[in-house]
Enzyme design. Structure first.
Site, PDB file in Angstrom:
ATOM      1  N   HIS A 123       0.666  -1.464   0.640  1.00 34.40           N
ATOM      2  CA  HIS A 123      -0.037  -0.128  -0.186  1.00 34.40           C
ATOM      3  C   HIS A 123       0.995   1.491   0.358  1.00 34.40           C
ATOM      4  O   HIS A 123       1.884   1.428   0.334  1.00 34.40           O
ATOM      5  CB  HIS A 123      -1.336   0.005   1.439  1.00 34.40           C
ATOM      6  N   ASP A 200       3.126  -3.683   8.610  1.00 37.77           N
ATOM      7  CA  ASP A 200       2.189  -3.128   8.418  1.00 37.77           C
ATOM      8  C   ASP A 200       0.952  -3.944   8.131  1.00 37.77           C
ATOM      9  O   ASP A 200       0.384  -5.337   7.544  1.00 37.77           O
ATOM     10  CB  ASP A 200       2.035  -2.181   7.086  1.00 37.77           C
ATOM     11  N   GLN A 203      -4.188  -4.869   7.164  1.00 42.86           N
ATOM     12  CA  GLN A 203      -5.476  -5.793   6.678  1.00 42.86           C
ATOM     13  C   GLN A 203      -5.023  -7.371   7.324  1.00 42.86           C
ATOM     14  O   GLN A 203      -6.151  -7.907   7.273  1.00 42.86           O
ATOM     15  CB  GLN A 203      -5.434  -5.873   5.433  1.00 42.86           C
ATOM     16  N   LYS A 226     -10.267  -0.378  10.594  1.00 47.75           N
ATOM     17  CA  LYS A 226     -10.164  -2.167  10.284  1.00 47.75           C
ATOM     18  C   LYS A 226     -10.457  -2.611  10.622  1.00 47.75           C
ATOM     19  O   LYS A 226     -11.076  -3.985  10.284  1.00 47.75           O
ATOM     20  CB  LYS A 226      -8.836  -1.666   9.178  1.00 47.75           C
ATOM     21  N   CYS A 364      -4.879   1.979  -3.534  1.00 52.90           N
ATOM     22  CA  CYS A 364      -3.919   3.220  -3.414  1.00 52.90           C
ATOM     23  C   CYS A 364      -2.721   1.713  -3.091  1.00 52.90           C
ATOM     24  O   CYS A 364      -1.215   1.666  -2.220  1.00 52.90           O
ATOM     25  CB  CYS A 364      -3.464   3.908  -1.492  1.00 52.90           C
TER      26      CYS A 364
HETATM   27  C1  C6P Z   1      -2.110  -2.370   3.678  1.00 49.25           C
HETATM   28  C2  C6P Z   1      -2.843  -1.161   4.595  1.00 49.25           C
HETATM   29  N1  C6P Z   1      -1.843  -0.077   4.783  1.00 49.25           N
HETATM   30  C3  C6P Z   1      -1.882   0.232   5.185  1.00 49.25           C
HETATM   31  C4  C6P Z   1      -3.263   1.301   5.174  1.00 49.25           C
HETATM   32  C5  C6P Z   1      -3.405   2.529   5.361  1.00 49.25           C
HETATM   33  O1  C6P Z   1      -4.438   3.025   6.505  1.00 49.25           O
HETATM   34  P1  C6P Z   1      -5.250   4.377   7.156  1.00 49.25           P
HETATM   35  O2  C6P Z   1      -5.827   3.724   7.963  1.00 49.25           O
HETATM   36  O3  C6P Z   1      -5.474   4.349   5.731  1.00 49.25           O
HETATM   37  O4  C6P Z   1      -4.164   4.468   7.448  1.00 49.25           O
HETATM   38  C6  C6P Z   1      -4.633   0.570   4.315  1.00 49.25           C
HETATM   39  C7  C6P Z   1      -5.230   1.218   4.001  1.00 49.25           C
HETATM   40  N2  C6P Z   1      -6.326   0.622   3.064  1.00 49.25           N
HETATM   41  C8  C6P Z   1      -7.042   0.822   2.601  1.00 49.25           C
HETATM   42  C9  C6P Z   1      -8.065   2.657   2.095  1.00 49.25           C
HETATM   43  S1  C6P Z   1      -6.701   2.842   0.988  1.00 49.25           S
HETATM   44  C10 C6P Z   1      -7.752  -0.330   1.762  1.00 49.25           C
HETATM   45  O5  C6P Z   1      -9.556   0.807   0.796  1.00 49.25           O
HETATM   46  O6  C6P Z   1      -7.197  -0.972   1.412  1.00 49.25           O
HETATM   47  C11 C6P Z   1      -4.178  -0.481   3.957  1.00 49.25           C
HETATM   48  O7  C6P Z   1      -4.930  -1.533   3.389  1.00 49.25           O
END
Ligand code: C6P
Length: 406
Positions: A123, A200, A203, A226, A364
């Site tokens: 991401h 990270d 997910q 999440k 992303c």
């Molecule tokens: C693997 C991974 N790493 C970082 C992020 C960012 O998380 P934030 O809470 O926005 O900081 C995400 C968030 N992915 C969402 C929004 S782009 C998706 O629709 O897949 C992610 O999936």
């Protein structure tokens, strides 16, 4: 294996029982953000009704209540991750801020020619902060390639490791592919070489309860929203000896011990990284989400989620021209897909007209889209409160869309 009582669970998520465009909502965009159980809503409501005050000020009863609720949530997160100490649990805005904090905190260690190893499936939150720090330090960001099935090329991983590798930053689970990476093995290899490891976990935490001491990673980042908690808060787990060495990420109140125009000293962990008034109610909400998950049978949840993925995979052939992107052996219930003759955004719009919520686009993860040669995908991401019937509704709708529009 006791089955999960999904209908009872769905009653815990009031948002799920509504109509969208005259049809029952089928919410399959959990990878973007998950829905919240009543237990989370009640905990935050109760906090604001009975406890709210600013924290760590210690001047009055409400301040004490708010502080113990806030620090109690930190202890709940510590237990969830099996971290050694609450000093290692830093509140952030989310995964993105957590990774930025680490990238900036490690910058003083990085010099020209050093390498930061990431993966092709990352991401942007686990690519761009490293690129920004690499820009400043002369380090380089190197991606570990992915196979067409969406798994890491482990031979390439081993050959990319060298004496210039200083950091390994890798997704536990891909938000596009659903791939679960073999992070224990990756971390083990990195540690043999003294390489700092960041995971990270954004997910992963909706599906698994990571044990950071067993993984022995140096950093683990995730977002509350999440994993069925509120937006606006996330967690950085970091080994205390590394956090002690790192400079603060932001300056202000809370993160100081003493301020003078001659010299300012920092607060102790975890507060050194928590400048300003924190997201107190959100921390309470995340704590309630973790307690809610802890009240469920995790094995039954995992069995229910894998049944959803198996049903989806079985139904793919019922949609002519549909192809799954990401066919790793070890996956969470996320399917990215394309349908010949249809643009992903059209699929998303047409599904929404039938009350079905998925995500479309690059998610992303543009470097991953480039690898697959697609501008984007359609993505259905399931949670333990989705039902087999909802999987079938998705595919019945896709069959109709394919017949009418492809
Ligand atoms: C693997 C991974 N790493 C970082 C992020 C960012 O998380 P934030 O809470 O926005 O900081 C995400 C968030 N992915 C969402 C929004 S782009 C998706 O629709 O897949 C992610 O999936």
């Amino acid at each position: 294996q006791p089955a999960l009582d999904v209908e009872a669970i769905r009653r815990d998520f009031p948002i799920l029982s509504q109509q969208v465009n005259g049809k029952p909502l089928v919410y399959l965009d959990n990878g973007a953000s998950a829905q919240k159980p009543v237990a989370v809503l009640d905990a935050m409501d109760r906090y604001y009704r009975e406890m709210h005050s600013n924290v760590h000020r210690g001047a009055h009863t409400l301040g004490d209540r708010a502080t113990s609720a806030f620090e109690g949530a930190r202890e709940t997160v510590r237990g969830f991750l099996n971290a050694a100490s609450t000093r290692e649990i830093i509140w952030t805005r989310g995964t993105t801020e957590a990774i930025n904090l680490v990238a900036n905190g490690l910058a003083p260690r990085l010099q020209s020619g050093d390498e930061i190893l990431v993966t092709q499936m990352e991401h942007h939150a686990n690519i761009v902060p490293w690129q920004m720090v690499a820009e400043r330090t002369g380090a380089k960001v190197i991606p570990i390639p992915v196979t067409p099935a969406g798994e890491l090329e482990l031979d390439s991983f081993h050959s990319l490791l060298n004496e210039r590798t200083k950091v390994l930053a890798v997704a536990h689970v891909s938000n596009v592919l659903g791939t679960v990476n073999p992070i224990a093995a990756l971390i083990n290899e990195a540690k043999k070489r003294g390489i700092i490891t960041l995971v990270d976990g954004a997910q992963a935490v909706p599906h698994y309860q990571p044990d950071v001491q067993a993984l022995d990673c140096d950093f683990y980042a995730f977002s509350s929203h999440k994993m069925f908690g509120p937006t606006g808060i996330g967690v950085l787990y970091g080994k205390s000896h590394l956090l002690e060495e790192m400079p603060p990420y932001q300056g202000g109140g809370e993160m100081i011990e003493r301020v003078s125009f001659e010299r300012t000293t920092w607060n102790t962990l975890p507060y050194k990284f928590e400048a300003g008034t924190p997201a107190i109610a959100e921390a309470v909400g995340l704590g309630a989400a973790i307690d809610y998950l802890g009240s469920l049978d995790r094995k039954a949840m995992e069995a229910a989620e894998s049944a959803l993925l198996i049903r989806a995979n079985d139904l793919v052939e019922s949609v002519p021209g549909m192809e799954i992107i990401g066919t790793a052996t070890d996956k969470v219930p996320v399917i990215s897909f394309k349908i010949a003759g249809l643009h992903p955004s059209d699929i998303g719009t047409l599904l929404d007209q039938q009350g079905i919520a998925i995500r479309t686009g690059h998610h992303c993860a543009m470097p991953l889209m480039d690898f697959y040669g697609v501008p984007g995908t359609a993505r259905a991401s399931f949670a333990f409160y989705n039902t087999l019937n909802e999987v079938e509704q998705l595919f019945t709708a896709l069959q109709k869309i394919q017949r009418l529009f492809a």
